[in-house]
Scaffold this motif. Structure first.
Motif, PDB file in Angstrom:
ATOM      1  N   VAL A   1       0.844  -1.195   0.000  1.00  0.00           N
ATOM      2  CA  VAL A   1       0.000   0.000   0.000  1.00  0.00           C
ATOM      3  C   VAL A   1       0.883   1.251   0.000  1.00  0.00           C
ATOM      4  N   PRO A   2       0.329   2.421  -0.338  1.00  0.00           N
ATOM      5  CA  PRO A   2       1.122   3.654  -0.332  1.00  0.00           C
ATOM      6  C   PRO A   2       1.737   3.914   1.042  1.00  0.00           C
TER       7      PRO A   2
ATOM      8  N   ILE B   1       2.816   8.510   4.426  1.00  0.00           N
ATOM      9  CA  ILE B   1       2.049   9.010   3.285  1.00  0.00           C
ATOM     10  C   ILE B   1       2.213  10.527   3.167  1.00  0.00           C
TER      11      ILE B   1
ATOM     12  N   SER C   1      -9.417   8.836   3.581  1.00  0.00           N
ATOM     13  CA  SER C   1      -9.545   7.760   2.589  1.00  0.00           C
ATOM     14  C   SER C   1      -9.784   8.299   1.180  1.00  0.00           C
TER      15      SER C   1
ATOM     16  N   VAL D   1      -0.840  -1.231  -4.630  1.00  0.00           N
ATOM     17  CA  VAL D   1      -2.299  -1.285  -4.465  1.00  0.00           C
ATOM     18  C   VAL D   1      -2.752  -0.193  -3.512  1.00  0.00           C
ATOM     19  N   GLU D   2      -4.024   0.174  -3.614  1.00  0.00           N
ATOM     20  CA  GLU D   2      -4.637   1.082  -2.660  1.00  0.00           C
ATOM     21  C   GLU D   2      -5.132   0.271  -1.461  1.00  0.00           C
ATOM     22  N   VAL D   3      -5.430   0.964  -0.366  1.00  0.00           N
ATOM     23  CA  VAL D   3      -5.822   0.284   0.866  1.00  0.00           C
ATOM     24  C   VAL D   3      -7.057  -0.586   0.663  1.00  0.00           C
ATOM     25  N   ASP D   4      -8.002  -0.142  -0.163  1.00  0.00           N
ATOM     26  CA  ASP D   4      -9.224  -0.928  -0.347  1.00  0.00           C
ATOM     27  C   ASP D   4      -8.991  -2.191  -1.172  1.00  0.00           C
ATOM     28  N   GLU D   5      -7.782  -2.357  -1.708  1.00  0.00           N
ATOM     29  CA  GLU D   5      -7.464  -3.568  -2.486  1.00  0.00           C
ATOM     30  C   GLU D   5      -6.402  -4.432  -1.809  1.00  0.00           C
ATOM     31  N   GLN D   6      -5.956  -4.023  -0.641  1.00  0.00           N
ATOM     32  CA  GLN D   6      -4.760  -4.624  -0.049  1.00  0.00           C
ATOM     33  C   GLN D   6      -4.912  -6.111   0.263  1.00  0.00           C
TER      34      GLN D   6
ATOM     35  N   PRO E   1      -8.832  10.349  -2.317  1.00  0.00           N
ATOM     36  CA  PRO E   1      -7.559  10.406  -3.050  1.00  0.00           C
ATOM     37  C   PRO E   1      -6.641  11.486  -2.472  1.00  0.00           C
TER      38      PRO E   1
END
Length: 248
Positions: free
Chosen positions: A10-11, A127, A104, A36-41, A106
């Motif tokens: 994640v970032p 971040i 959360s 990946v973004e957090v919602d895809e981790q 962008p």
């Protein structure tokens, strides 16, 4: 194709030091990377597009093995012109009057709004650092909860490569790697210790140089042969008395 281990992250997570260590030890298996973004981790693991994922907690851990790695300090990102920007640290109470954006959303869009003087946002320090700009400042929020970074993978699909990579992330050295067996311990006969020079005495003991030590004979007691020899001497009191009696 050569085998590869797919690493999602994640970032804000930097994995360079771990990937370098892997490349030094495992030249037979390449690493590939999946940002990946957090919602895809965790979804990337279930979708089989990654073998291991660096996630930001909390995460739905059903079917996963999850190991926490470290915590991240929370900071608030502000415009340099904001009155609060002069503070070294801030509290949530001090931010109560500030318009706080959804963390959360962008990040790039939120950062653009803050630079224009519209509110602030609380983010993990990593971040915020990745989006640093000269017209922004980041100040620690002392009473905001830390965010936590963990490593996760599908429990039922644990492989030796995954175990090896997780071991590297957790600081396992090459000598303690699961791929390197522990050498057996040499067994010795009970009661016998090896001397530094490899030699032993008859009693199983050795001196510092590894040579056997000869036992010395005990000195004779007063009733032994040495005492008899001393009493038979011509200058002994007994001999002198005998000579006196003969001369009478």
């Amino acid at each position: 194709m050569s085998p590869s281990l797919r690493i999602a992250f994640v970032p804000g997570v930097t994995i360079t030091k771990w990937s370098r260590t892997w490349e030094e030890r495992r030249r037979d298996t390449a690493l590939s990377f999946v940002p990946v973004e957090v919602d895809e981790q965790s979804a990337v693991l279930h979708a089989d597009t990654a073998d291991v994922s660096f996630v930001r907690l909390p995460v739905d851990s059903e079917g996963l093995s999850v190991i926490r790695l470290y915590g991240e300090v929370a900071v608030v990102v502000l415009s340099v012109d904001d009155p609060l920007a002069d503070s070294e640290t801030l509290t949530l109470a001090e931010l109560a009057t500030l318009t706080l954006h959804d963390p959360s959303a962008p990040v790039a869009d939120t950062i653009a709004l803050i630079a224009a003087g519209v509110g602030g946002v609380i983010l993990p320090h990593a971040i915020a650092r990745a989006h640093s700009r000269k017209d922004l400042v980041a100040r620690p929020v002392t009473d905001a909860p830390e965010t936590e970074i963990a490593i996760a993978w599908l429990a039922e699909q644990t492989t030796s490569d995954i175990e090896e990579f997780v071991g590297i992330v957790r600081g396992r050295s090459a000598n303690s790697s699961r791929l390197v067996p522990t050498p057996p311990t040499e067994k010795r006969a009970p009661g016998k210790a090896a001397a530094p020079g490899g030699k032993q005495t008859a009693s199983g003991k050795a001196n510092a140089g590894g040579k056997a030590v000869a036992k010395r004979k005990p000195y004779a007691t007063s009733g032994g042969a040495d005492a008899k020899n001393r009493s038979g001497s011509p200058n002994s009191p007994k001999a002198r008395n005998a000579r006196k009696r003969k001369g009478r």
